[in-house]
Design an enzyme around this catalytic site. Structure first.
Site, short mmCIF file in Angstrom:
data_model
loop_
_atom_site.label_atom_id
_atom_site.label_comp_id
_atom_site.label_asym_id
_atom_site.label_seq_id
_atom_site.Cartn_x
_atom_site.Cartn_y
_atom_site.Cartn_z
N SER B 257 0.82 -1.21 0.00
CA SER B 257 0.00 0.00 0.00
C SER B 257 0.86 1.27 0.00
O SER B 257 1.77 1.38 -0.82
CB SER B 257 -0.93 -0.06 1.21
OG SER B 257 -1.81 1.01 1.21
N ASP B 577 -8.60 -3.57 -6.31
CA ASP B 577 -8.53 -4.45 -5.14
C ASP B 577 -9.33 -3.89 -3.98
O ASP B 577 -9.02 -4.14 -2.83
CB ASP B 577 -7.09 -4.71 -4.74
CG ASP B 577 -6.40 -3.48 -4.18
OD1 ASP B 577 -7.04 -2.41 -4.16
OD2 ASP B 577 -5.25 -3.58 -3.77
N HIS B 630 -7.46 -5.53 -0.77
CA HIS B 630 -6.25 -4.75 -0.53
C HIS B 630 -5.39 -5.30 0.62
O HIS B 630 -4.18 -5.44 0.49
CB HIS B 630 -6.64 -3.30 -0.25
CG HIS B 630 -5.50 -2.35 -0.25
ND1 HIS B 630 -4.69 -2.18 -1.34
CD2 HIS B 630 -5.01 -1.54 0.70
CE1 HIS B 630 -3.76 -1.29 -1.06
NE2 HIS B 630 -3.93 -0.90 0.18
#
Lengths: 739, 675
Positions: B257, B577, B630
């Site tokens: 991320s 995602d 995610h």
């Protein structure tokens, strides 16, 4: 805490109450049943029948039972409700009760005085206190990945004790991981802030450091696997390399301020090892070059240092016992040895702890020169008084007038005999002891094995026959020198393995190239301090608590399955003024480390420019008189001198904080309280007279003056005080240590 | 502590169970009397007197406690593998976790591994606090159980906020990242982030000395982590140490991320000369880094960040508002949750690193967007293609029936979102006068910058109608001037025309892949690994909040729904995602850095690894072993296997090169970026 305990109690009560509960359930059903019989409730038919049956058979009996069981449930419910209510109230309470004044922590006070974080601080934990977690294990340890095996709540001991022991053991040959098991040190500050929930080790110090501005970037816990020998922590985990890299990083990111290192207990000798390692060229060392320590380290603040080892280590290798175990045995004989329980706790402990090389690093170092021989010891003449509350007083202070006359005549304790078989032997003059040739004796044959019936617990004692046990016992007394031979005999593998990593002698010639080997690095008597004249070494330790110094042993009653043939003779008690209690001779110290071991290097061995300290690194002793906590509210006390509790000692924390914030040793000053402290440091008094700051100092002075007065000398005649120094280190045994 | 926690659970469950049954019991006692014979009746009467209501309650609590303890005891007594056993009995044998499987293949530790956690997932602990935070020293404020949020919410918000001017600590408060693997292995108890990956790496021999969690304070801007905590220096020193102690094997970096951007920043920082950089020299990365395996990397930011900064909303909040209208805005509760959240998050500089980068070139203008024509719901599952997927005509036609303007990241009103650009009457807001604050004092001290805007300013914003990625920046500058002034010193969102311009040596460009070049390390590899197959926020339909002084004046128009387009509850969704759209995660590896481009002068090889999302089959599977979401993707077995192989020495080709499920290559073609 108390409420949690209470809750636990309730928890344990459950199994007992289970049965009654089942009955009450039936009753409940019956009631429901009665009410709703007509309404066609959907209770299982079987239940209905059963209940009906019961009703017909014992209507009255049930009535009575019902009341009793209901009362039980009622009581539990009542307790629970009260408990919840209290719990709720407790949580509703403001964190600080008005009116209840919490003493101000040293961190807050010093912050107000304007102290702020200056030098980065590295903490080096000692043996036992660091957490260990599992990274790879056998099937029995399912679900424990990255959970703590050591430290924390220790729940696994109760759940699967054998599995736990297996995972904590090291390999018997190599002293490293057994195949298929990887147990590693927990990293970070959490490694040793709390040993168990609520039992702080470093947490209080960390909190106070944080008050003056310390945080993750300038505070580092150098955790390592304390079971391994020091060099092996580098070989297996690169722990020393990490420590080096961390110290360098801390220096760089904090504006090139040197580091203050705070080791505790065994961490002290671990760091001593590091100091040598880091300047030694690779592959054996870290390759930092000869100036590394001078460049990176401001001071080493040793807390409760075990420089010369601890006698406790002897008994734990010899028979897995200590004072505590001996007491336990004296109080509840048969519990530990009970065959019925089938526990063999001590045997297991012995087996596991003998795979830990680090225990050997704590054996007394320096032999008879330091620890005394058959007839003398440095601590002798130190009339012992086990005062109430476990407080230990320095003799010249109290009944010195009597002691002065009878001092030399009175039978003195022979602390030098670290292990003696029988109380008499521990006190006889050496001429009366039938000494066999220990060397010869100890090389007797060891062939017979009797371990078949012993439920798989294997210790090296199982490989020896009773004949050799008898011979060992016949030898009667062992000093710190012969103790090593004894251990080599009873634990040949352990000692063979560990002695490639540790040495316990005194160097004659420190320039001998053999001392470049790493096994000498952790012995202050066989290494030189690094060439760092600006570095400072502090020895901070508690005094005033009886500390194990030597033991009276006996043979265990003849029993084939008792695989530990020796045990402390708990029946051996001295008279009122004797230091012998429960088979253990006590001296002054911090409950684990005798003053001698903690203070000698700073007091004499390294003081000034000696051959162990060629660059003249300054040393400072700070002793802290033990004061037990006044009330339960204080927990483990703010002025404790005990080995671990001292980490919460307000005066000690203040000293550490001052050093970390930039104070030099001369600003901190010297504080000595114990006899050895007084007598050794007095040599140097003229040089430190001007900068005494501690609150302990007047006390020490007062004590000194009284001492002088009693001896009939004019006050302040320091020249005299050198005499007892010689008395303490008599027999000329110390001459090799003089420059 | 666990004891206490357990107790709490019980406490909450108690009233629900006890209430109805206790009434029953009272009835019981009454009805029982006539059923007894004469003798018993007396006793019963006595009992009735004795067993009052409170006693019955106590009795009930007691019996519940006992049952509960008994169950607890049983639970503790069953072996740890019981759970697994049940799972296997129901769903059939579970496949070996990748670590076990690969250990059987003979893989062992080779390269040291560095994890770089993303935003939000890292734990933060308190080192110094105000009076109200008494007793929380070195306790987690973020991560863990979040107990303090409920106990003292205002205190918590105060401590989690940063200084509005400097973006650093407010005075008297020091909140610092937790260090070590514990920083982000679990976000909350039972909610793993890195834990599964760590456990699998440990199977092939990894341990603390070969794994390192580069935890940093994810609230502050990247360069400030170095200024305040020296975090970048620490990461540098740790990587050097691990490479040195592992026989010179280079490190494998696994950012997740926002960590992806953070590590991009790090790679520039470490080679830049001191004092701004780390002074590692021009070949530091080549010497120390083998592979960077980006997981779910928002290289170009995420549209979610806009929603977050603009109105502290996202899909989740919009859904709550739609299902329970009035709950969040309820004045009776006096909560003002969103306002507090907004005030807090606006002090976090890092959120600004996630604002969409690359402007209209990347994210599309008023009339076009790279994703148009590809909607997640219409896409069928495809097998592993190593190149652009075959075109499916019918699919394209179906979804192009209605044109979706993803480029308009914020539009006011659904009709605006759909109208052709020529029909939109935009009134420029940039020069609009901000009115005076309307009754700031009624707002109970919750201060957001909206209170300084006044009604005119708000109206002007709404009249501009539609915002693209470029005008979004102006919008944010307008509505949150302080925030953006602070942020633009640390982040930049453009595209560089000339990368050799000396201005690009400033650190504010380092985390933008379109304004930096990759380091000179031809042997290095860069992976972009992300999940696909989940609708992901891409554009929003907003409306003005019905006038109320104290509220955030804009909110997502949850009534905007459309069956033909991927518009749901006011949010347009594309493939991704769940957080990062495919475009942002994949473009740099698919096109921007592929081959020797101006952003990648040394020709570092890039690989795309996409993982098709398939939700967990049943509850027992937890968050699934094939998830593409995610965070849940960190438990995806396929992804873990890829990582372990690389850590054990494999290169990109050994894994099979690209693995693509989405239309990322086709989307990339539409983007006209000079390479």
């Amino acid at each position: 805490m108390a409420s949690i305990l209470r809750f636990r109690k309730l928890c344990y009560a459950v199994p007992l109450k289970l049965q009654s509960f089942e009955f009450s359930k039936v009753d409940q059903k019956q009631k429901v049943d009665k009410k709703e019989e007509d309404a066609n409730v959907f209770l299982p038919a079987q239940d209905l029948l059963e209940v009906d049956d019961q009703k017909k058979k014992y209507p009255k009996q049930q009535q009575r039972k019902w009341r009793c069981i209901d009362s039980c449930c009622w009581a539990i419910g009542y307790l629970c409700t009260t408990w919840w209510l209290l719990f709720f109230l407790y949580h509703c309470f403001p964190a600080t009760m008005p009116g209840f004044q919490v003493p101000e922590s040293p961190g807050v006070r010093l912050k107000r005085d304007g102290l702020t974080a200056l030098h980065p601080v590295v903490l080096v934990p000692g043996i036992v206190t660091g957490g260990l977690e599992l990274w790879e294990g056998r099937p029995c340890s399912e679900g424990l990945f990255r959970k703590r095996l050591w430290g924390g709540s220790f729940t696994e001991i109760f759940k699967r004790p054998l599995c736990w022991l297996e995972h904590l053991s090291l390999h018997h040959e190599t002293g490293l991981d057994p195949p298929g098991i990887r147990v590693r040190a927990v990293p970070g500050l959490v490694a040793a802030d709390y040993f168990a929930p609520g039992y702080f080790v470093w947490a209080v110090l960390i909190e106070n450091l944080a008050k003056i501005g310390y945080e993750g970037k300038n505070l580092y816990m150098a955790s390592y696997d304390w079971r391994l020998s020091f060099q092996n922590t580098e070989i297996r985990d690169q722990a020393l390399s990490r420590l080096k890299s961390k110290i360098e990083l801390l220096c760089v990111t904090n504006g090139y301020k040197k580091v203050v290192v705070v080791p505790h207990s065994m961490g002290v000798i671990y760091f001593l090892h590091f100091l040598k390692w880091v300047e030694t060229p690779p592959p054996m060392g870290g390759g930092g070059g000869p100036g590394w320590c001078a460049k990176h380290i401001k001071s080493v603040v040793n807390i409760g240092p075990a420089f010369l080892g601890v006698p406790k280590a002897v008994s734990s290798i010899f028979s897995a016992e200590g004072k505590d175990v001996a007491y336990l045995r004296a109080m509840a004989p048969g519990l530990l040895d009970s065959e019925i329980l089938g526990l063999q706790t001590l045997e297991h402990v012995l087996r596991v702890s003998r795979t830990w090389d680090s225990v050997v690093s704590l054996l007394p170092k320096g032999g008879e020169t330091i620890w005394g021989d058959l007839d003398w010891s440095p601590e002798e003449g130190h009339a012992c008084q086990l005062v109430k509350k476990g407080n230990f007083q320095c003799s010249p202070n109290d009944n010195y007038t009597d002691a002065m006359r009878g001092f030399q005549i009175k039978e003195t304790e022979k602390y030098g005999r670290i292990i003696s078989f029988g109380k008499e032997e521990s006190q006889l003059p050496s001429s009366q002891i039938p000494i066999l040739n220990s060397k010869e004796l100890l090389h007797g044959s060891a062939t017979e094995t009797v371990n078949s019936s012993c439920r798989g617990v294997w210790t090296e004692y199982d490989e020896m026959d009773r004949e050799s046990f008898r011979k060992i016992a016949e030898n009667k007394v062992y000093t710190s020198k012969t103790i090593l031979d004894l251990l080599r005999f009873v634990a040949p593998k352990t000692m063979q393995r560990a002695e490639t990593h540790f040495s316990h002698g005194i160097a004659d010639n420190l320039d001998d190239p053999k001392y470049e080997h790493y096994k000498y690095w952790s012995n202050p008597l066989e290494t030189k301090l690094p060439d760092a004249a600006d570095m400072e070494i502090y020895c901070l330790y508690g005094v005033g608590i009886p500390t194990e110094r030597s033991y009276v042993y006996k043979l265990s009653p003849n029993d084939k399955c008792k695989s530990i043939p020796f045990r402390i003779d708990t029946s051996a008690d001295g008279d009122q003024n004797s230091c012998l209690k429960g088979g253990v001779y006590f001296v002054d110290g911090d409950e684990s480390v005798p003053v001698l071991s903690a203070g000698f290097m700073c007091a004499k061995g390294w003081r000034g420019r000696t051959r162990f300290n060629p660059s003249g690194t300054a040393t400072y002793i700070r002793e802290y008189q033990h004061k037990p906590p006044a009330s339960l509210l204080e927990g483990r006390g703010l002025e404790s001198g005990a080995h671990v509790d001292i980490m919460g000692n307000v005066a000690l924390i203040e000293d550490v904080l001052r050093v970390a914030a930039g104070a030099s040793g001369s600003e901190i000053g010297v504080a000595f309280l114990s006899c050895i402290g007084i007598i050794v440091v007095v040599n140097e008094l003229p040089s430190c007279e001007g900068n005494i700051t501690s609150s302990h100092q007047p006390e020490s002075y007062a004590r000194l003056n009284r001492y002088e007065a009693r001896l009939g000398r004019p006050s302040g005649s320091l020249g005299f005080l050198i005499e007892p120094t010689q008395a303490f280190f008599s027999c000329g045994q110390f001459s090799p240590l003089h420059n | 502590m666990s004891l206490i926690r357990r107790r709490k659970q019980n406490e909450t469950s108690r009233p629900t169970r006890s209430d109805p049954s206790s009434i029953d019991k009272e009835d019981d006692n009454k009805k029982k009397i006539p059923a007894k014979d004469q003798n018993a009746e007396e006793i019963a009467l006595k009992k009735l007197r004795k067993w009052s209501c409170i006693d019955s309650c106590c009795w009930l609590i007691g019996s519940i406690c006992v049952t509960w303890w008994f169950l607890l005891f049983l639970y503790n007594a069953i072996p740890a593998s019981f759970n697994q056993y049940v799972t296997e009995a129901i769903t059939g044998p579970v496949p070996d976790p990748p670590g076990v499987k690969l250990k059987k293949e003979g893989l062992t530790v080779k390269h040291p591994v560095v994890f770089v956690p993303g935003i939000v997932t890292g734990g933060l602990e308190l080192w110094e606090g105000h009076q109200c935070a008494e007793g929380l020293f070195r306790k987690r404020l973020w991560g863990g159980t979040f107990g303090e949020v409920y106990k003292r919410p205002l205190c918590w918000v105060e401590h989690m906020s940063l200084d509005n001017e400097t973006g650093l600590d407010p005075s008297g408060i020091r909140v610092r990242p937790v260090s070590g693997l514990v920083a982000a292995d679990y976000f909350a108890p039972g909610y793993f982030v890195w834990a599964v990956l760590i456990a699998n790496l440990a199977r092939i021999g990894y341990e603390e000395k070969t794994m390192y969690m580069a935890a940093y304070d994810w609230r502050i801007s990247f360069q400030n982590t170095e200024v305040r905590d020296q975090t970048l220096s620490r990461i540098k020193s740790n990587i050097e140490l691990m490479v040195a102690t592992n026989g010179g094997n280079k490190a494998v970096i696994i950012p997740h991320s926002m960590g992806v951007l953070y590590f991009l920043h790090f790679m520039k920082w470490v080679e830049a000369p001191a004092p701004m950089g780390g002074g590692g020299g021009p070949d530091w990365c080549a010497k120390h880094i083998k592979t960077v395996m980006n997981i779910g990397g928002p290289f170009f930011g995420v549209p979610k960040a806009v929603g977050g900064l603009f109105s502290a909303e996202a899909k989740d909040i919009a859904v709550i508002r739609a299902t329970a209208p009035g709950f969040l805005d309820n004045d009776i509760f006096r909560l003002q949750t969103l306002q507090h959240v907004m005030r807090m998050t606006r002090t976090w500089d890092s959120t600004m690193s996630m604002i969409p980068k690359g402007g209209d070139t990347i994210w599309g203008g008023l009339d076009w967007s790279p994703e148009e024509g590809y909607t997640p719901s219409k896409r069928k599952q495809r097998n592993n293609d190593t190149q652009v997927a075959n075109e499916d005509d019918s699919e394209v036609v179906a979804s192009q029936r209605k044109h979706v303007n993803f480029g308009r990241i914020i539009s006011f009103g659904k009709d605006i979102a759909e109208a052709p650009s020529s029909q939109i009457d935009m009134i420029d807001f940039r020069g609009a006068v901000k009115g005076n604050s309307v009754a700031n004092n009624t707002c109970r001290d919750v201060w957001t910058e909206y209170h300084e805007m006044g009604y005119e300013g708000i109206k002007a914003v709404a009249e501009y109608k539609a915002y693209t990625a470029e005008s979004i920046l102006d919008l944010l500058h307008f509505v949150a001037p302080k925030l953006m002034a602070r942020g633009s010193a640390h982040f930049s969102y453009g595209i560089a025309d000339n990368l050799d311009d000396p201005k690009y040596r400033h650190y504010k460009y380092w985390s933008n892949p379109l304004e930096t070049t990759l380091p000179n390390a031809p042997d290095m590899e860069i992976f972009s690994m992300y999940g696909v197959g989940i609708p992901t926020e891409r554009a929003y339909v907003y409306k003005l909040t019905p006038s109320a002084d104290c509220y955030i004046p804009f909110q997502i128009d949850t009534s905007a729904d459309d069956d033909d387009t991927p518009l749901k509850d006011g949010v347009y969704a594309v493939d991704g995602d769940e957080t990062v759209p495919v475009l942002s995660a994949g473009f740099m590896c698919a096109k921007g850095w592929r081959g020797k481009t101006r952003f990648n002068p040394s020709g570092i090889r890039t690989y795309l690894r996409e993982y098709e999302h398939s939700p967990p089959a049943n509850l027992l599977e937890g968050r699934g072993t094939q998830s593409g979401a995610h965070v849940d993707i960190m438990g995806n077995f396929q992804l873990i296997e890829d990582i372990i192989r690389v850590a054990a020495g494999a290169r990109g080709e050994d894994l099979g090169g690209d693995q693509v499920h989405s239309d990322i290559f086709k989307m990339s073609e539409k983007i006209n970026l000079q390479l």
